[in-house]
Design an enzyme around this catalytic site. Structure first.
Site, PDB file in Angstrom:
ATOM      1  N   CYS A 164       3.955  -5.243   9.626  1.00 22.39           N
ATOM      2  CA  CYS A 164       3.289  -5.215   8.219  1.00 22.39           C
ATOM      3  C   CYS A 164       4.116  -5.567   6.867  1.00 22.39           C
ATOM      4  O   CYS A 164       3.686  -6.879   6.114  1.00 22.39           O
ATOM      5  CB  CYS A 164       1.718  -4.655   8.468  1.00 22.39           C
ATOM      6  SG  CYS A 164       1.791  -3.657   7.682  1.00 22.39           S
ATOM      7  N   ASP A 165       4.781  -4.977   7.028  1.00 25.33           N
ATOM      8  CA  ASP A 165       5.578  -5.005   5.608  1.00 25.33           C
ATOM      9  C   ASP A 165       6.127  -6.278   5.032  1.00 25.33           C
ATOM     10  O   ASP A 165       6.602  -6.596   4.142  1.00 25.33           O
ATOM     11  CB  ASP A 165       7.043  -3.191   5.721  1.00 25.33           C
ATOM     12  CG  ASP A 165       6.442  -2.604   5.597  1.00 25.33           C
ATOM     13  OD1 ASP A 165       4.875  -2.467   6.338  1.00 25.33           O
ATOM     14  OD2 ASP A 165       6.525  -1.564   5.429  1.00 25.33           O
ATOM     15  N   ALA A 166       6.637  -6.882   6.496  1.00 24.19           N
ATOM     16  CA  ALA A 166       7.377  -8.378   6.099  1.00 24.19           C
ATOM     17  C   ALA A 166       7.295  -9.188   5.170  1.00 24.19           C
ATOM     18  O   ALA A 166       7.640  -9.975   5.519  1.00 24.19           O
ATOM     19  CB  ALA A 166       7.421  -8.642   8.056  1.00 24.19           C
ATOM     20  N   LEU A 167       5.360  -9.003   5.116  1.00 26.91           N
ATOM     21  CA  LEU A 167       4.521  -9.956   4.964  1.00 26.91           C
ATOM     22  C   LEU A 167       4.905 -10.855   3.240  1.00 26.91           C
ATOM     23  O   LEU A 167       4.417 -12.005   3.281  1.00 26.91           O
ATOM     24  CB  LEU A 167       3.131 -10.033   5.334  1.00 26.91           C
ATOM     25  CG  LEU A 167       2.546 -10.270   6.751  1.00 26.91           C
ATOM     26  CD1 LEU A 167       1.311  -9.938   7.278  1.00 26.91           C
ATOM     27  CD2 LEU A 167       3.440 -11.857   7.628  1.00 26.91           C
ATOM     28  N   TYR A 168       5.356  -9.158   2.987  1.00 26.69           N
ATOM     29  CA  TYR A 168       5.548  -9.524   1.988  1.00 26.69           C
ATOM     30  C   TYR A 168       7.428  -9.305   1.573  1.00 26.69           C
ATOM     31  O   TYR A 168       7.394 -10.732   0.310  1.00 26.69           O
ATOM     32  CB  TYR A 168       5.429  -8.291   1.264  1.00 26.69           C
ATOM     33  CG  TYR A 168       5.687  -7.986  -0.579  1.00 26.69           C
ATOM     34  CD1 TYR A 168       4.726  -7.929  -1.236  1.00 26.69           C
ATOM     35  CD2 TYR A 168       7.531  -7.644  -1.228  1.00 26.69           C
ATOM     36  CE1 TYR A 168       5.229  -8.115  -2.365  1.00 26.69           C
ATOM     37  CE2 TYR A 168       7.034  -7.522  -2.522  1.00 26.69           C
ATOM     38  CZ  TYR A 168       6.596  -7.618  -3.002  1.00 26.69           C
ATOM     39  OH  TYR A 168       6.910  -7.554  -4.461  1.00 26.69           O
TER      40      TYR A 168
END
Length: 732
Positions: free
Chosen positions: A168-172
């Site tokens: 989910c961090d990738a979405l930032y």
């Protein structure tokens, strides 16, 4: 000393020299212990002061991570947000120094989202400076990813899963970089890719019942000590920050926008219920009792996202504004008197216990992002800004173009804020109008807020992109420039100069390959006929019409004015320069005496100069006016377009100096085209006393903007099209 430590030290030292006031540049220059901790008050001055103190500590104590690492890049996001509201240039200067140190390259892992995030800062710097080198490597990298797109599983235990956004961090980290590049280039493919991949990740990791994201597939079946699912605070903070930074550049008319807004609002509503009494969020969202530590980084991202939503009107102010105020107070309480942000959760899997004194550059980035929106909230608390909407009616990108609005009543010393990002935009007041740069996708509308400068704690330094001046030290030249090109014409002194004896009203061209002003530097240097990295003068206008000089045609002959006799500067940048030149009576044929006053105007981002000239003439009837481009020996490329009322000429190469392109546009219509005395003429009638408007401009093969004749022709054609479709500016 590591490379990252060294480059930030260099950046700080370089930018300190550029400061225009005597305040300490970095925390290291200040007393070792400040008198008091930063104030948690929510007013513009207090919020900006807290942000600058934290940023100064970080610049003075640089992280040891790789300079293109995701950890650093989150910090850069925050420093850019600060640079956009601070009165000091040092923060943006530090980011430019960072980009130069990195050679504007992304991180080493081609597909990995963590190595795309630094591109967000490159893109934001480009949108302010429009230096092509800042985005060239990113564009090449993203083009290759599109050409060799990965379609594998997001299962986190499978090799290669992180070639896609499988955590989910990738979405930032990645999507905001892709959207910013799409906004810059007008290339829809980047936006489509980001939207498509976002929803692939969301469909896999987003729990639609809890309205929270699993960190990755490893957490689907894990449970906390209290039996609840595992949702990390910072991981969901990355998603909320990513949603904000996507929505900032996703056009309001895009069909995918409502879905992003809905996810943002759903997550915000859930996260509001998980804020702790002290104003922060615990490392594990659903089991705070097992994670008792105060935590700054995830909390800062939520503060950023909530404050942005309140400022946008997407979140209910009554419910969310108190949460923002509480969170900001708690975050500021975690800042030591010297500016060090503490209580930052380290990189790790399950941080139930960590040192209270820990800091990390990504925590600082989150704090500064939060501060930028809390600052806006404070600015708008008592201000009643004028909302200006700017719409691109075109089917193509309109980038680096000035919008012009009438200033509302009662707004003194107006400044412009980008409503999507809180950035204070470069602007210029001209009479009752204010001009500012916009970048708009086809059909896009963006909003801007015009408010009194007194409402701000500081006004960022202006970027000077245009300049015009009389040059008495060089035989009465008059010279002007934008960030793309430069010109000069000759005044009276050169006529009497024993070496020159030059009588000419032709327009000279100075070519440039930098986006910064050069005229004053070159005149001071006294030599500009050799390129030492910025550009040069090799045009040789002589007695020709040069690039855009006018003439009166009568009996098949050209009747040119002499040098200008008077000058007047009406506006001198930073975004638009306007001046008038007066040409005294001359013989225009058929027994008629003619004089003229020309008003020139050049805008930031433009290779073209607008001219509005008014002729006085003896005798009755219109004058036949030709706007000229001198034709060079050798094989050049000449285009005359009757439908668009333009001419374009790409000169033969001048040795190693390259080629210059010149263009002329008559928006009211051209009657014909002709070549007389090696002057390519765009011809139309002008009534004495009435405005005769035309545009002329120049480009260079070594500027980085125009590789060849086709590129220059395309620019002149598109400019003519823009004149027919002006930006739509409205203000209630």
């Amino acid at each position: 000393m590591t490379a990252s430590h060294s480059y930030l030290r260099i950046a700080v030292l370089a930018t300190v020299a550029a400061m225009c006031h005597g305040a300490p540049a970095i925390a290291a220059d200040a007393p070792a212990a400040m008198a008091a901790a930063p104030s948690a008050a929510i007013n513009p001055k207090a919020v900006l002061s807290a942000m600058e103190r934290v940023a100064d500590w970080q610049l003075a104590n640089p992280s040891q991570h790789r300079p293109d690492d995701w950890t650093q890049a989150v910090g850069y996001n925050g420093i850019m947000a600060l640079a956009n509201i601070s009165g000091s240039a040092k923060y943006r200067d530090a980011m430019i120094a960072m980009g130069e140190k990195n050679n504007w390259q992304l991180g080493p892992n081609h597909y990995h989202a963590d190595d795309h995030i630094v591109g967000q800062t490159y893109a934001e710097l480009y949108l302010q400076t429009h230096d092509p080198k800042m985005i060239a490597p990113m564009r090449a990298s993203f083009d290759d990813i599109l050409a060799n797109r990965r379609t594998g599983t997001l299962e986190f235990t499978v090799k290669g899963n992180q070639d896609r956004w499988s955590w989910c961090d990738a979405l930032y980290m990645a999507p905001p970089a892709w959207l910013r590049l799409s906004a810059i280039t007008g290339d829809q493919r980047y936006l489509d890719f980001a939207i498509s991949e976002w929803w692939v990740t969301s469909d896999y990791l987003y729990d639609k019942e809890e309205h929270l994201y699993f960190r990755d597939s490893n957490y689907f079946d894990k449970r906390e000590a209290n039996g609840k699912k595992v949702y990390w605070s910072r991981g969901n903070g990355w998603v909320m920050g990513g949603l904000v930074r996507v929505l900032q550049y996703l056009p309001e008319n895009h069909p995918a926008r409502p879905r992003f807004v809905q996810q943002y609002q759903d997550m915000a509503a859930k996260l509001l219920t998980l804020q702790q009494p002290n104003g922060l969020w615990r490392a594990s969202l659903l089991d705070p009792a097992s994670y008792p530590m105060k935590e700054s980084s995830g909390s800062a991202l939520y503060t950023y996202a909530f404050a942005w939503g309140v400022n946008q009107g997407l979140l209910d102010a009554k419910a969310f504004k108190p949460a923002v105020q509480k969170a900001w107070s708690a975050l500021v309480a975690n800042v030591q008197p010297d500016g060090k942000l503490t209580h930052v959760q380290p990189i790790g899997l399950a941080p139930k216990v960590f040192d209270d004194n820990l800091t990390e550059v990504y925590g600082v980035g989150g704090f500064l992002l939060a501060g930028s929106e809390v600052y806006r909230m404070a600015v708008l608390e008592k201000a009643k800004p004028q909302t200006v909407s700017v719409t691109n009616p075109d089917v193509t990108l309109r980038g680096d173009e000035l919008a012009e609005a009438t200033i509302g009543k009662g707004i003194n010393q107006p400044v412009v804020m980008d409503a999507a990002t809180s950035a204070i935009v470069n602007s210029q007041v001209i009479g009752k109008q204010i001009v500012f740069p916009v970048n708009l996708a086809a059909g896009e509308t963006r909003r801007y807020l015009v408010l009194p400068a007194a409402r701000l704690a500081a006004v960022p330094p202006a970027d000077v992109k245009t300049h015009a001046r009389f040059v008495p030290e060089r035989l009465d030249d008059f010279a002007w420039e934008s960030d793309r090109t430069a010109h000069r014409v000759y005044g009276p002194a050169i006529i009497k100069d024993p070496k020159e004896h030059l009588i000419s009203s032709g327009v000279d061209v100075w070519v440039k390959k930098v986006r910064t002003p050069v005229i004053d530097k070159w005149y001071q240097r006294g030599e500009y006929h050799h390129d030492i990295g910025e550009g040069l003068d090799f045009y040789d206008v002589g007695q020709s019409r040069g690039c855009g000089g006018t003439t009166i045609l009568a009996d098949g002959k050209l009747h040119n004015s002499a040098n200008f006799s008077k000058w007047k500067v009406l506006a001198d940048g930073p975004l638009r320069s306007i001046f008038e030149l007066t040409y005294a009576d001359w013989d225009a044929g058929n027994g008629r005496k003619v004089s003229e006053v020309k008003r020139f105007s050049i805008d930031a981002g433009s290779n073209m100069t607008r001219v509005e000239t008014r002729f006085k003439a003896s005798g009755a009837g219109p004058l036949t006016v030709g706007v000229g481009i001198v034709q060079r020996d050798g094989e050049g490329h000449y285009t005359a377009n009757g439908e668009q009322h333009l001419t374009s000429y790409w000169q033969p190469p001048h040795g190693d100096d390259g080629s210059i392109g010149c263009g002329v546009i008559l928006p009211a219509g051209a009657d014909k085209f002709d070549v007389i005395d090696q002057q390519q003429l765009t011809i139309a009638n002008a009534e004495p006393g009435q405005p005769f408007v035309y545009y002329f401009g120049a480009g260079w093969s070594k500027s980085g903007d125009f590789a060849d004749a086709d590129a220059w022709d395309g620019y002149v054609y598109r400019y003519a099209q823009k004149l027919k479709l002006p930006l739509k500016v409205s203000s209630p």
